[in-house]
Design an enzyme around this catalytic site. Structure first.
Site, PDB file in Angstrom:
ATOM      1  N   SER A  52       6.879   2.157  -9.015  1.00 29.45           N
ATOM      2  CA  SER A  52       7.127   3.584  -8.833  1.00 29.45           C
ATOM      3  C   SER A  52       6.152   4.124  -7.796  1.00 29.45           C
ATOM      4  CB  SER A  52       6.946   4.330 -10.160  1.00 29.45           C
ATOM      5  OG  SER A  52       5.578   4.320 -10.557  1.00 29.45           O
ATOM      6  N   LYS A  53       6.216   5.439  -7.579  1.00 26.39           N
ATOM      7  CA  LYS A  53       5.373   6.059  -6.562  1.00 26.39           C
ATOM      8  C   LYS A  53       3.890   5.897  -6.865  1.00 26.39           C
ATOM      9  CE  LYS A  53       8.758   9.541  -5.150  1.00 26.39           C
ATOM     10  NZ  LYS A  53       9.064  10.984  -5.070  1.00 26.39           N
ATOM     11  N   ARG A  54       3.554   5.740  -8.141  1.00 30.10           N
ATOM     12  CA  ARG A  54       2.128   5.620  -8.474  1.00 30.10           C
ATOM     13  C   ARG A  54       1.528   4.321  -7.938  1.00 30.10           C
ATOM     14  NH1 ARG A  54       4.703   4.376 -13.233  1.00 30.10           N
ATOM     15  NH2 ARG A  54       4.260   2.344 -14.152  1.00 30.10           N
TER      16      ARG A  54
ATOM     17  N   GLY B 252       1.948   3.355  -4.914  1.00 30.72           N
ATOM     18  CA  GLY B 252       1.822   3.498  -3.461  1.00 30.72           C
ATOM     19  C   GLY B 252       3.172   3.755  -2.832  1.00 30.72           C
TER      20      GLY B 252
END
Length: 484
Positions: free
Chosen positions: A250-252, A254
């Site tokens: 996911s976006k967490r 990167g």
């Protein structure tokens, strides 16, 4: 003829998982001389946008995954936007009702919600209770006469639904756990299951290669194929991609947009190589692949059933290796826009100083992992003024014991002929011995003087490339930092 498709929903940019799915489809088609179809599943009108379609197309093209049929190139089964094929799905839904394989459902959203809440309150699961399945023809006629809103639900038969997955092997689902699912909403909007089956049938898709998260959708789609009397495609569900923490990417973790990796300085060749090995293996220890080598090696049998882990350090390694593999002229071509954006490009780098620029690239590229790192590595060579690192000055240049030696080195540079790395090293070491200073100290001081930094490629290679005039000028300028 083998036909595969990549069918993204334009509700977000092309992310890593989608890119890997597209790549597997593309490789499989290219390996077997088949057709790779791009179809945009844009029925979620509230979340879909042309901007997102453009983002997906841009990402695919950056990776080099050109499609044989699709929205902009056309093909025999156009249109390739699902939103333009809805009438076909509506016709098929009505056919299911006429054949007794589906029925009208007049249940309101409110009543269904209440039933679900009641079931959950007793800690029980809930599936649609077929309230409308047993309606008499008179009941249906009355509701139709009143123009009551109604959906169309597929009538799931008893028994089990099975298919052989080309990655996971035989998979079976007990139909008792599959509720009579909606194929056409009350607003006459087809659902995902009906739309995807309708489009895949019409486009003669032979293989559906997609993520593991679609396995639970497959039995419903198999039932639809059977109801239509149509041959079903072969299914291959590929493992999900996890972050280093073993949680879904996911976006967490990167950057997840493919085009963000381009902006970060990654090569498409490296990204394709890296993505191919996320859940697939050639069956040996090879890791570095050119595109043609991947095509020649790719098989669905090589896809692992286990989840793949996205390792940013491994991606950096792949990128470094592919930078080293690029022909030097091609590397120069790709770096030009990067250097332009940084304000370091000058016309002579493609003209009179082209050979010098290519030599500089050869010197720098073993040290970098991403294209954007070339900017800082090349700045001392391409920028007129030196930007001094204060810690480097304090550690190596601000020393009285090297002042005389550095001044003498500046005086002797013009006499070093030829001005080559070997001759320069010999001259510096001879001078250090004569002045009674350690050669290493003079080397470090000279490096800071000409580059402003304590770290660089081999100093004498740097001096040779910079040339006698610039080196002499910079050494003399740096002497001002030395204590009296």
């Amino acid at each position: 003829m083998l036909r595969v498709r990549f069918a993204p929903s334009p509700t977000g940019y092309l992310h890593i998982g989608g890119a890997r799915t597209a790549l597997f489809n593309w490789l499989y088609a290219r390996r077997h001389g088949g057709t790779f179809v791009l179809r945009i599943e844009d029925t979620d009108t509230e979340r879909s946008s042309w901007e997102m379609v453009s983002g997906i197309v841009e990402g695919l093209r950056w990776l080099g995954l050109e499609w044989d049929e699709g929205p902009d190139v056309g093909g025999p089964y156009a249109p390739y936007f699902q939103s333009q094929r809805l009438d076909r799905a509506r016709v098929l839904a009505d056919q299911l009702v006429a054949a007794g394989r589906a029925y009208y459902c007049y249940c309101t959203a409110e009543s269904l919600h209440q039933k679900r809440q009641a079931a959950e309150a007793t800690a029980g699961g809930w599936v649609y209770d077929r309230t409308c399945c047993g309606l008499s023809s008179e009941d249906i006629a009355s509701r139709e006469a009143d123009a009551m809103p109604r959906a169309i639900r597929f009538k799931v038969p008893s028994g089990a639904t099975s298919f052989t997955d080309l990655v996971h092997g035989p998979i079976a689902f007990d139909n008792a756990h599959i509720e009579d699912f909606v194929v056409l909403r009350s607003d006459r909007q087809p659902t995902y299951h009906l739309s995807v089956v309708a489009d895949d049938m019409d486009m003669k898709i032979t293989h559906v290669v997609r993520g593991d998260d679609h396995i639970s959708n497959t039995p419903k789609q198999v039932l639809l194929y059977e109801a239509f009397g149509a041959p079903q495609p072969a299914f291959a569900h590929v493992p999900l991609i996890l972050g280093p923490d073993k949680k879904r990417l996911s976006k967490r973790h990167g950057a997840t947009s493919v085009m963000e990796y381009q902006r970060l300085g990654y090569l498409p060749e490296a990204m394709v190589n890296f993505l191919a090995l996320l859940g697939w293996s050639p069956g040996d220890d090879r890791e570095l692949f050119a595109r043609d080598e991947l095509i020649g090696s790719f098989t669905l049998e090589g896809i692992s059933g286990g989840n793949a882990v996205f390792n940013p350090e491994k991606l950096d390694w792949f990128n470094q290796q592919h930078i080293l593999r690029l022909p030097i002229d091609e590397l120069a071509r790709r770096l030009e826009p990067v250097l332009r954006e940084a304000g370091l490009w000058t016309p002579d780098l493609s003209g009179d100083r082209r050979d010098w620029f290519l030599r500089l690239l050869e010197l720098i590229r073993p040290r970098v992992k991403k294209l954007d790192q070339f900017v800082e590595e090349m700045r001392p060579f391409l920028q007129q003024d030196v930007q001094y690192d204060s810690s480097a000055v304090a550690k190596h240049l601000n020393k009285a014991e090297v002042k005389d030696a550095l001044e003498s080195f500046a005086e002797t540079l013009g006499g070093v002929v030829p001005f080559t790395s070997g001759a320069l090293e010999s001259a510096l070491r001879t001078l250090a011995d004569a002045r009674g200073v350690k050669a290493a100290a003079l080397i470090h001081a000279t490096r800071v003087a000409v580059t402003g930094r304590s770290v660089s490629p081999g100093l004498f290679d740097v001096l040779e490339l910079m040339g006698p005039d610039r080196v002499t000028s910079r050494v003399r300028d740096a002497i001002s930092f030395l204590p009296e």
